[in-house]
Design a protein around this motif. Structure first.
Motif, PDB file in Angstrom:
ATOM      1  N   GLY A   1       0.917  -1.310  -0.340  1.00 14.83           N
ATOM      2  CA  GLY A   1      -0.290   0.129  -0.144  1.00 14.83           C
ATOM      3  C   GLY A   1       1.001   1.745   0.010  1.00 14.83           C
ATOM      4  O   GLY A   1       1.946   1.323   0.165  1.00 14.83           O
ATOM      5  N   LEU A   2       0.093   2.487  -0.057  1.00 10.12           N
ATOM      6  CA  LEU A   2       0.715   3.799  -0.170  1.00 10.12           C
ATOM      7  C   LEU A   2       0.385   4.881   0.414  1.00 10.12           C
ATOM      8  O   LEU A   2      -0.750   5.003   0.406  1.00 10.12           O
ATOM      9  CB  LEU A   2       0.526   4.127  -1.637  1.00 10.12           C
ATOM     10  N   LEU A   3       1.479   5.739   1.300  1.00 12.28           N
ATOM     11  CA  LEU A   3       1.267   6.759   2.075  1.00 12.28           C
ATOM     12  C   LEU A   3       1.658   8.047   1.498  1.00 12.28           C
ATOM     13  O   LEU A   3       2.922   7.666   0.776  1.00 12.28           O
ATOM     14  CB  LEU A   3       1.431   7.113   3.156  1.00 12.28           C
ATOM     15  N   TRP A   4       0.896   9.175   1.136  1.00 13.47           N
ATOM     16  CA  TRP A   4       2.091   9.990   1.005  1.00 13.47           C
ATOM     17  C   TRP A   4       1.985  11.257   1.384  1.00 13.47           C
ATOM     18  O   TRP A   4       0.215  11.873   2.346  1.00 13.47           O
ATOM     19  CB  TRP A   4       1.711  10.313  -0.526  1.00 13.47           C
ATOM     20  N   ILE A   5       2.511  12.489   1.187  1.00 16.04           N
ATOM     21  CA  ILE A   5       2.504  14.266   2.534  1.00 16.04           C
ATOM     22  C   ILE A   5       3.308  15.062   1.586  1.00 16.04           C
ATOM     23  O   ILE A   5       4.054  14.914   1.135  1.00 16.04           O
ATOM     24  CB  ILE A   5       2.538  13.612   4.164  1.00 16.04           C
ATOM     25  N   ASP A   6       3.317  16.319   1.097  1.00 12.76           N
ATOM     26  CA  ASP A   6       3.817  16.885   0.986  1.00 12.76           C
ATOM     27  C   ASP A   6       5.115  17.238   1.333  1.00 12.76           C
ATOM     28  O   ASP A   6       4.804  17.179   3.117  1.00 12.76           O
ATOM     29  CB  ASP A   6       2.634  18.395   0.745  1.00 12.76           C
ATOM     30  N   LEU A   7       5.947  17.502   1.004  1.00 12.30           N
ATOM     31  CA  LEU A   7       7.167  17.757   1.619  1.00 12.30           C
ATOM     32  C   LEU A   7       6.815  19.112   2.801  1.00 12.30           C
ATOM     33  O   LEU A   7       8.492  18.732   4.159  1.00 12.30           O
ATOM     34  CB  LEU A   7       8.475  18.331   0.713  1.00 12.30           C
ATOM     35  N   ALA A   8       6.697  20.092   2.388  1.00 12.28           N
ATOM     36  CA  ALA A   8       6.588  21.541   3.287  1.00 12.28           C
ATOM     37  C   ALA A   8       6.145  20.795   4.357  1.00 12.28           C
ATOM     38  O   ALA A   8       5.478  21.500   5.467  1.00 12.28           O
ATOM     39  CB  ALA A   8       6.799  22.337   3.017  1.00 12.28           C
ATOM     40  N   ALA A   9       5.054  20.132   4.481  1.00  6.54           N
ATOM     41  CA  ALA A   9       3.887  19.689   5.242  1.00  6.54           C
ATOM     42  C   ALA A   9       4.615  18.650   6.873  1.00  6.54           C
ATOM     43  O   ALA A   9       5.267  18.526   6.400  1.00  6.54           O
ATOM     44  CB  ALA A   9       2.682  18.698   5.075  1.00  6.54           C
ATOM     45  N   ASN A  10       3.839  19.274   7.818  1.00  4.57           N
ATOM     46  CA  ASN A  10       4.367  18.552   9.330  1.00  4.57           C
ATOM     47  C   ASN A  10       3.729  16.862   9.341  1.00  4.57           C
ATOM     48  O   ASN A  10       2.642  16.927   9.551  1.00  4.57           O
ATOM     49  CB  ASN A  10       3.344  19.287  10.495  1.00  4.57           C
ATOM     50  N   PRO A  11       4.769  16.866   9.611  1.00  2.25           N
ATOM     51  CA  PRO A  11       4.711  15.045   9.496  1.00  2.25           C
ATOM     52  C   PRO A  11       3.898  14.025  10.132  1.00  2.25           C
ATOM     53  O   PRO A  11       3.334  13.043  10.320  1.00  2.25           O
ATOM     54  CB  PRO A  11       6.068  14.433   9.118  1.00  2.25           C
ATOM     55  N   THR A  12       3.924  15.316  11.367  1.00  2.51           N
ATOM     56  CA  THR A  12       3.172  14.179  12.839  1.00  2.51           C
ATOM     57  C   THR A  12       1.897  15.011  13.028  1.00  2.51           C
ATOM     58  O   THR A  12       1.123  14.431  13.637  1.00  2.51           O
ATOM     59  CB  THR A  12       3.998  15.077  13.972  1.00  2.51           C
ATOM     60  N   LYS A  13       1.458  15.796  11.777  1.00  2.00           N
ATOM     61  CA  LYS A  13      -0.724  16.111  11.822  1.00  2.00           C
ATOM     62  C   LYS A  13      -1.127  14.506  11.060  1.00  2.00           C
ATOM     63  O   LYS A  13      -0.404  14.925   9.770  1.00  2.00           O
ATOM     64  CB  LYS A  13      -0.412  17.194  11.352  1.00  2.00           C
ATOM     65  N   VAL A  14      -1.589  13.788  11.613  1.00  2.00           N
ATOM     66  CA  VAL A  14      -2.514  12.722  10.598  1.00  2.00           C
ATOM     67  C   VAL A  14      -3.033  13.201   9.096  1.00  2.00           C
ATOM     68  O   VAL A  14      -3.318  13.308   8.351  1.00  2.00           O
ATOM     69  CB  VAL A  14      -3.037  12.008  11.243  1.00  2.00           C
ATOM     70  N   GLU A  15      -3.800  14.291   9.534  1.00  2.00           N
ATOM     71  CA  GLU A  15      -4.761  15.019   9.019  1.00  2.00           C
ATOM     72  C   GLU A  15      -3.741  15.850   7.531  1.00  2.00           C
ATOM     73  O   GLU A  15      -4.217  16.186   6.240  1.00  2.00           O
ATOM     74  CB  GLU A  15      -5.287  16.625   9.272  1.00  2.00           C
ATOM     75  N   HIS A  16      -2.399  15.487   7.207  1.00  2.00           N
ATOM     76  CA  HIS A  16      -1.521  16.152   6.622  1.00  2.00           C
ATOM     77  C   HIS A  16      -1.209  14.846   5.488  1.00  2.00           C
ATOM     78  O   HIS A  16      -0.589  14.673   4.237  1.00  2.00           O
ATOM     79  CB  HIS A  16      -0.696  16.804   6.859  1.00  2.00           C
ATOM     80  N   TRP A  17      -1.163  13.767   5.985  1.00  2.00           N
ATOM     81  CA  TRP A  17      -1.283  12.254   4.557  1.00  2.00           C
ATOM     82  C   TRP A  17      -2.347  11.957   4.270  1.00  2.00           C
ATOM     83  O   TRP A  17      -3.106  11.948   4.775  1.00  2.00           O
ATOM     84  CB  TRP A  17      -0.976  11.450   6.099  1.00  2.00           C
ATOM     85  N   HIS A  18      -2.152  11.155   3.571  1.00  2.00           N
ATOM     86  CA  HIS A  18      -3.293  11.136   1.997  1.00  2.00           C
ATOM     87  C   HIS A  18      -2.924   9.336   1.702  1.00  2.00           C
ATOM     88  O   HIS A  18      -1.988   8.576   2.776  1.00  2.00           O
ATOM     89  CB  HIS A  18      -3.461  11.423   0.699  1.00  2.00           C
ATOM     90  N   LYS A  19      -3.490   8.860   1.824  1.00  2.00           N
ATOM     91  CA  LYS A  19      -3.616   7.069   1.522  1.00  2.00           C
ATOM     92  C   LYS A  19      -4.430   6.599   0.794  1.00  2.00           C
ATOM     93  O   LYS A  19      -5.630   6.465   0.478  1.00  2.00           O
ATOM     94  CB  LYS A  19      -4.623   6.179   3.092  1.00  2.00           C
ATOM     95  N   SER A  20      -3.588   5.238  -0.204  1.00  2.00           N
ATOM     96  CA  SER A  20      -4.774   5.493  -1.310  1.00  2.00           C
ATOM     97  C   SER A  20      -5.726   4.106  -0.962  1.00  2.00           C
ATOM     98  O   SER A  20      -4.892   3.233  -0.209  1.00  2.00           O
ATOM     99  CB  SER A  20      -3.189   5.019  -2.542  1.00  2.00           C
ATOM    100  N   PRO A  21      -6.683   4.195  -1.551  1.00  2.00           N
ATOM    101  CA  PRO A  21      -7.078   3.039  -1.079  1.00  2.00           C
ATOM    102  C   PRO A  21      -7.955   1.628  -1.799  1.00  2.00           C
ATOM    103  O   PRO A  21      -8.116   0.513  -1.468  1.00  2.00           O
ATOM    104  CB  PRO A  21      -8.910   3.627  -1.968  1.00  2.00           C
ATOM    105  N   GLN A  22      -6.352   1.465  -2.651  1.00  2.00           N
ATOM    106  CA  GLN A  22      -6.379   0.941  -3.164  1.00  2.00           C
ATOM    107  C   GLN A  22      -5.013   0.179  -3.374  1.00  2.00           C
ATOM    108  O   GLN A  22      -3.714   1.203  -2.912  1.00  2.00           O
ATOM    109  CB  GLN A  22      -6.113   0.470  -4.422  1.00  2.00           C
ATOM    110  N   PRO A  23      -5.016  -1.131  -3.444  1.00  2.00           N
ATOM    111  CA  PRO A  23      -3.268  -1.834  -3.316  1.00  2.00           C
ATOM    112  C   PRO A  23      -2.008  -0.806  -3.882  1.00  2.00           C
ATOM    113  O   PRO A  23      -2.651  -1.194  -5.332  1.00  2.00           O
ATOM    114  CB  PRO A  23      -2.976  -3.289  -3.143  1.00  2.00           C
TER     115      PRO A  23
END
Length: 316
Positions: free
Chosen positions: A221-243
């Motif tokens: 699976g895959l998660l991603w976040i903008d490089l400038a975003a705070n990685p400790t804030k869960v709301e900044h992360w995205h998750k692929s709904p498919q593998p």
């Protein structure tokens, strides 16, 4: 085109390849789960032929005496570190789960294959529970620790967590959960998110991870976040709904997963993973030795997202 051998290295699961300066270093789980081996070469293609060096063996007793899993080699602040999971027992305990915790070795010498390794102990986290598959990476001028662990209050085997590091063997601050098994493809056989790996491209940081049981259901699976975003804030992360990488029945590649990333000397991004070429497994899949290390180039689409493609068939 890179016509890498497929399998690339046989009977090596949970593979990790580090390109440090101009050398490639390879480490993985061995079928006996009893030692840590390193191999090194000047080229990626030469790694299968490099002589492994045993840099550590498990003791007969104690918290690191059973089932040495999924080691990774990292170079942090001028020293080498190996992160690995180990248990004090092979029993599944009353929770019907393995009892692994994460441990660290340190080497201050230039050559990690011949240098002296020192045990730095267990990495303590927010739970004293089953954990494994840790990695570390530098981002926003901080060193981060990324791993899989069981939360006693959440169904399933493991979730993905992130924390800043105080030292290469300790964390600080409150860990944040980035992902838990929630989609059907993450819950086949077992509810699992594990084996996180980090790669950056363009303006994003990506975390791949493995899901489900370690048979043909295993996938990435895959998660991603903008490089400038705070990685400790869960709301900044995205998750692929498919593998993003799954079994190929056509190519006879089953359960691709537990990946890492490396690069060719030309700068191409390479997916390093394991998979079997058969599905008829007797007993626990963890004790089947034929999860072989494999390589595949990944490409990037016009939106800057990784394209993992399909696991290639055995070659030649």
């Amino acid at each position: 085109m890179n016509n890498w051998l497929n399998p690339f290295i046989e009977q090596r699961a949970d593979p990790f390849i580090l390109l440090h300066e101009d050398r490639y270093y390879f480490i993985a789980s061995v079928p006996e789960y009893d030692r840590l081996e390193l191999r090194c070469s000047a080229t990626l293609e030469a790694l299968p032929h490099a002589t492994p060096a045993v840099v550590w063996r498990k003791p007969e007793h104690g918290p690191m005496s059973k089932l040495i899993w999924a080691p990774e080699l990292h170079h942090v602040n001028g020293k080498w570190y190996i992160y690995f999971a180990a248990a004090h027992t092979q029993d599944l305990d009353k929770l019907n789960m393995f009892q692994h915790r994460m441990f660290v070795l340190e080497c201050a010498d230039a050559d990690p294959l011949t240098g002296k390794w020192i045990e730095k102990g267990q990495i303590k986290t927010q739970f004293d529970s089953f954990c494994l598959d840790a990695t570390t990476f530098s981002h926003q001028d901080k060193q981060w620790y990324l791993w899989a662990q069981k939360d006693p209050n959440i169904p399933g085997n493991s979730n993905i967590y992130l924390a800043e590091m105080e030292t290469p063997w300790s964390i600080k601050g409150e860990p944040v959960m980035l992902s838990k098994p929630e989609f059907e493809w993450e819950c086949r056989g077992f509810m699992v998110n594990e084996g996180p790996a980090v790669i950056t491209h363009g303006e994003r940081l990506f975390v791949s991870y493995s899901a489900s049981a370690t048979d043909e259901n295993y996938c990435i699976g895959l998660l991603w976040i903008d490089l400038a975003a705070n990685p400790t804030k869960v709301e900044h992360w995205h998750k692929s709904p498919q593998p993003v990488f799954i079994t190929s029945y056509e190519n006879k590649q089953y359960g691709p997963g537990h990946n890492s990333f490396t690069r060719t000397k030309e700068g191409e991004d390479v997916l390093v993973y394991h998979a079997r070429n058969y599905t008829e497994i007797e007993g626990d899949p963890l004790y089947d030795p034929n999860r072989h290390t494999r390589l595949k180039k990944i490409i990037w689409d016009e939106d800057g997202m990784p394209v993992f493609g399909i696991p290639p068939a055995d070659y030649p």
